[in-house]
Design an enzyme around this catalytic site. Structure first.
Site, PDB file in Angstrom:
ATOM      1  N   ARG A 136       0.838  -1.194   0.019  1.00  0.00           N
ATOM      2  CA  ARG A 136       0.042  -0.052  -0.078  1.00  0.00           C
ATOM      3  C   ARG A 136       1.060   1.209   0.054  1.00  0.00           C
ATOM      4  O   ARG A 136       2.104   1.188   0.241  1.00  0.00           O
ATOM      5  CB  ARG A 136      -0.889   0.096   1.176  1.00  0.00           C
ATOM      6  N   GLY A 137       0.250   2.525  -0.359  1.00  0.00           N
ATOM      7  CA  GLY A 137       1.035   3.729  -0.409  1.00  0.00           C
ATOM      8  C   GLY A 137       1.301   3.812  -1.806  1.00  0.00           C
ATOM      9  O   GLY A 137       1.679   2.744  -2.250  1.00  0.00           O
ATOM     10  N   ALA A 138       0.835   4.902  -2.279  1.00  0.00           N
ATOM     11  CA  ALA A 138       1.113   5.016  -4.005  1.00  0.00           C
ATOM     12  C   ALA A 138       2.313   4.941  -4.478  1.00  0.00           C
ATOM     13  O   ALA A 138       2.541   4.177  -5.450  1.00  0.00           O
ATOM     14  CB  ALA A 138       0.584   6.553  -4.246  1.00  0.00           C
ATOM     15  N   GLY A 139       3.292   5.271  -3.805  1.00  0.00           N
ATOM     16  CA  GLY A 139       4.737   4.767  -4.466  1.00  0.00           C
ATOM     17  C   GLY A 139       4.859   3.514  -4.450  1.00  0.00           C
ATOM     18  O   GLY A 139       5.676   2.883  -5.469  1.00  0.00           O
ATOM     19  N   ARG A 151      -6.492  -1.088  -7.604  1.00  0.00           N
ATOM     20  CA  ARG A 151      -6.919  -0.050  -6.839  1.00  0.00           C
ATOM     21  C   ARG A 151      -7.190   1.177  -7.463  1.00  0.00           C
ATOM     22  O   ARG A 151      -6.086   1.630  -8.394  1.00  0.00           O
ATOM     23  CB  ARG A 151      -5.636   0.442  -5.590  1.00  0.00           C
ATOM     24  N   CYS A 182      -1.909   9.493   7.681  1.00  0.00           N
ATOM     25  CA  CYS A 182      -1.610   8.431   7.055  1.00  0.00           C
ATOM     26  C   CYS A 182      -0.345   7.993   7.048  1.00  0.00           C
ATOM     27  O   CYS A 182       0.743   8.352   7.882  1.00  0.00           O
ATOM     28  CB  CYS A 182      -2.178   8.468   5.649  1.00  0.00           C
ATOM     29  N   ASP A 209      -1.870  10.576  -3.438  1.00  0.00           N
ATOM     30  CA  ASP A 209      -2.249   9.562  -4.245  1.00  0.00           C
ATOM     31  C   ASP A 209      -2.470  10.049  -5.595  1.00  0.00           C
ATOM     32  O   ASP A 209      -2.348   9.181  -6.625  1.00  0.00           O
ATOM     33  CB  ASP A 209      -3.686   8.769  -3.755  1.00  0.00           C
ATOM     34  N   ASN A 225      -5.810  12.465  -1.389  1.00  0.00           N
ATOM     35  CA  ASN A 225      -5.191  11.651  -0.470  1.00  0.00           C
ATOM     36  C   ASN A 225      -6.166  11.055   0.685  1.00  0.00           C
ATOM     37  O   ASN A 225      -7.182  11.005   0.424  1.00  0.00           O
ATOM     38  CB  ASN A 225      -4.026  12.528   0.326  1.00  0.00           C
ATOM     39  N   LYS A 226      -5.451  10.094   1.508  1.00  0.00           N
ATOM     40  CA  LYS A 226      -6.118   9.349   2.470  1.00  0.00           C
ATOM     41  C   LYS A 226      -7.329  10.175   3.222  1.00  0.00           C
ATOM     42  O   LYS A 226      -7.087  11.397   3.490  1.00  0.00           O
ATOM     43  CB  LYS A 226      -5.239   8.950   3.501  1.00  0.00           C
ATOM     44  N   LYS A 250       2.636  11.128  -9.510  1.00  0.00           N
ATOM     45  CA  LYS A 250       1.192  11.008  -9.138  1.00  0.00           C
ATOM     46  C   LYS A 250       0.451  12.123  -9.814  1.00  0.00           C
ATOM     47  O   LYS A 250      -0.725  12.200  -9.201  1.00  0.00           O
ATOM     48  CB  LYS A 250       1.611  11.387  -7.709  1.00  0.00           C
TER      49      LYS A 250
HETATM   50  C1  RUB Z   1      -2.015   5.642   1.416  1.00  0.00           C
HETATM   51  C2  RUB Z   1      -2.050   7.139   1.528  1.00  0.00           C
HETATM   52  C3  RUB Z   1      -0.821   8.058   1.253  1.00  0.00           C
HETATM   53  C4  RUB Z   1      -0.320   8.297  -0.124  1.00  0.00           C
HETATM   54  C5  RUB Z   1       1.041   8.592  -0.201  1.00  0.00           C
HETATM   55  O1  RUB Z   1      -3.392   5.256   1.148  1.00  0.00           O
HETATM   56  O2  RUB Z   1      -3.091   7.860   1.270  1.00  0.00           O
HETATM   57  O3  RUB Z   1      -0.616   9.251   1.737  1.00  0.00           O
HETATM   58  O4  RUB Z   1      -0.601   6.771  -0.845  1.00  0.00           O
HETATM   59  O5  RUB Z   1       1.973   7.551  -0.047  1.00  0.00           O
HETATM   60  P1  RUB Z   1      -3.308   3.666   1.333  1.00  0.00           P
HETATM   61  P2  RUB Z   1       3.639   7.525  -0.355  1.00  0.00           P
HETATM   62  O6  RUB Z   1      -2.714   3.149   2.526  1.00  0.00           O
HETATM   63  O7  RUB Z   1      -4.751   3.341   1.321  1.00  0.00           O
HETATM   64  O8  RUB Z   1      -2.406   3.222   0.198  1.00  0.00           O
HETATM   65  O9  RUB Z   1       4.055   9.030  -0.209  1.00  0.00           O
HETATM   66  O10 RUB Z   1       4.005   6.456   0.234  1.00  0.00           O
HETATM   67  O11 RUB Z   1       3.553   7.134  -1.897  1.00  0.00           O
END
Ligand code: RUB
Length: 320
Positions: free
Chosen positions: A16-19, A59, A125, A194, A204-205, A230
Site C-alpha cells: 500500500r501507499g501510492a509509491g 486500486r 496516513c 495518491d 489523499n487518505k 502522481k
Molecule cells: C496511502 C495514502 C498515502 C499516499 C502517499 O493510502 O493515502 O498518503 O498513498 O503515500 P493507502 P506515498 O494506505 O490506502 O494505500 O508517499 O508512500 O506514495
C-alpha cells in the site's frame, strides 16, 4: 512474485501507499514479461495488456499506478520482436523503480528545507514522501516534533509512528478527530498524495481534506509531498479521479452491521483537498504552488492536450 500475487497484495492492501504500489506493479510486469514463453509479438502484446489491465484495476485512486504501468507499456511500441519488447520493458521497469526511489529522496531534501528548527508538524496516513521530508529535517539536526493521526479504519498511523520512533523523533499519536483540538499547536502539516489533479487539487487518505480545512482556518501551512508520477494527466480533459470505496467490514464488524438493517456503512478511503487549502506541493523537480500542476503534467509527464487527442483519438467534432 507472480502477477496475480502482486495484484492480490495491492488489492488487499498488503502492498500500500501510492509509491510502493507503483513500484510493485512495474516489478510484477517485469516478471510477467520475462515469463512469456513461445508465441509471436502480437500474442506477447495481448499477454502484457491483460496483465497491465489486471494491475490497474486493483486500486482505482492512486494515479501512480496507471502512470507507472503506462510508462512501462510504452516499451511495447516500436519493438520488432518479443525479445526486443522484453528488453525495453525491463529497462523501463528498472528506470522507473530507480527514479521513484530517487524522487522520494529528493523530495525529502527539498521538503526538509521548508521545515524550520522548532517546528511542530502534523502528518496523516503513512506516506513515504511526507515522511522523507520529516526524517530529513531530523537528520540535518532540526529540533522537530510530530503529531501523527491514527487513520481509521486501517490504522496506517501505526506504521508512521514506528518509523518516527525508530528515527528518534518526538511524536504524539492522536485519533483523527483530535486534529482540530491540536491545530493551533501545529506549525506545518505535511501529507502525501495518491493523485494530483490539473487544478492542483490533491487526493489523499480520507480525512486529509478535513485536516486541510482546519489548517486553513488556523492559518497553518499545508504542504503536500508528491512525486511527479502522481499527477493525473487525464484530469486535463476534465476526467475526475475515482475515489475508492472499500468494504464496510473494514469499518464495522459485520456481526454488528447485521443487527442494524437500516444502517449503511460507508467507507470511502480517499478524499479531495482543494488547491485553495494547499500552500505548496513538493515534487522531485522542486516545490510548486498547486496552480502550477498543469506544468508538471505537460512538461515532465509529457502529456499536453494534443497528446490526449492523439491517444484517445479525439477530434474537434467528437468534442462537441
Ligand atoms: C496511502 C495514502 C498515502 C499516499 C502517499 O493510502 O493515502 O498518503 O498513498 O503515500 P493507502 P506515498 O494506505 O490506502 O494505500 O508517499 O508512500 O506514495
Amino acid at each position: 512474485m507472480l502477477l496475480t500475487e502482486t495484484a492480490d497484495k495491492i488489492k488487499g492492501m498488503e502492498i500500500r501507499g501510492a509509491g510502493r504500489i507503483a513500484r510493485a506493479a512495474v516489478e510484477a510486469l517485469k516478471g510477467h514479461a520475462l515469463s512469456f514463453e513461445g508465441g509471436d509479438l502480437q500474442k506477447f502484446r495481448e499477454w502484457m495488456e491483460d496483465a497491465a489491465e489486471l494491475l490497474v484495476q486493483t486500486r482505482p485512486t492512486a494515479v501512480s499506478l496507471p502512470n507507472a504501468v503506462h510508462y512501462v507499456m510504452i516499451g511495447l511500441k516500436g519493438a520488432g520482436s518479443v525479445g526486443e519488447a522484453q528488453a525495453e520493458m525491463v529497462r523501463r521497469v528498472e528506470r522507473f523503480v530507480r527514479d521513484s526511489i530517487n524522487a522520494v529522496d529528493r523530495i525529502g531534501e527539498i521538503g526538509a528545507r521548508h521545515i524550520s528548527d522548532g517546528d511542530v508538524i502534523l502528518t496523516h496516513c503513512n506516506s513515504e514522501a511526507a515522511l522523507a521530508c520529516i526524517l530529513k529535517a531530523g537528520q540535518v539536526g532540526k529540533d522537530i516534533e510530530v503529531f501523527a493521526t491514527e487513520v481509521r479504519p486501517q490504522n496506517q498511523g501505526l506504521l508512521t509512528i514506528r518509523t518516527l520512533n525508530d528515527a528518534g523523533i518526538k511524536t504524539n499519536f492522536i485519533v483523527d478527530s483530535a486534529v482540530r483540538h491540536f491545530i493551533n499547536s501545529i506549525d506545518l502539516v505535511i501529507v502525501g498524495a495518491d493523485a494530483v489533479a490539473v487544478n492542483g487539487a490533491v487526493v489523499n487518505k480520507i480525512g486529509t481534506a478535513q485536516i486541510a480545512l482546519a489548517a486553513h482556518e488556523a492559518r497553518t501551512n499545508f504542504i503536500v509531498a508528491a512525486e511527479t508520477y502522481k499527477f493525473a494527466p487525464r484530469t486535463i480533459l476534465g476526467e475526475l479521479i475515482r475515489i475508492e470505496e472499500r468494504d464496510a467490514s473494514e469499518v464495522l464488524n459485520p456481526e454488528v452491521s447485521k443487527g442494524l438493517p437500516h444502517v449503511r456503512v460507508r467507507n470511502p478511503v480517499f478524499d479531495v483537498t482543494p488547491a485553495a487549502f494547499i500552500d505548496l506541493i513538493i515534487t522531485e523537480r522542486g516545490a510548486i504552488p498547486p496552480s502550477l500542476a498543469y506544468l508538471i503534467i505537460c512538461e515532465y509527464l509529457g502529456w499536453g492536450i494534443e497528446e490526449f487527442h492523439k491517444a484517445f483519438q479525439i477530434d474537434d467534432k467528437n468534442q462537441e
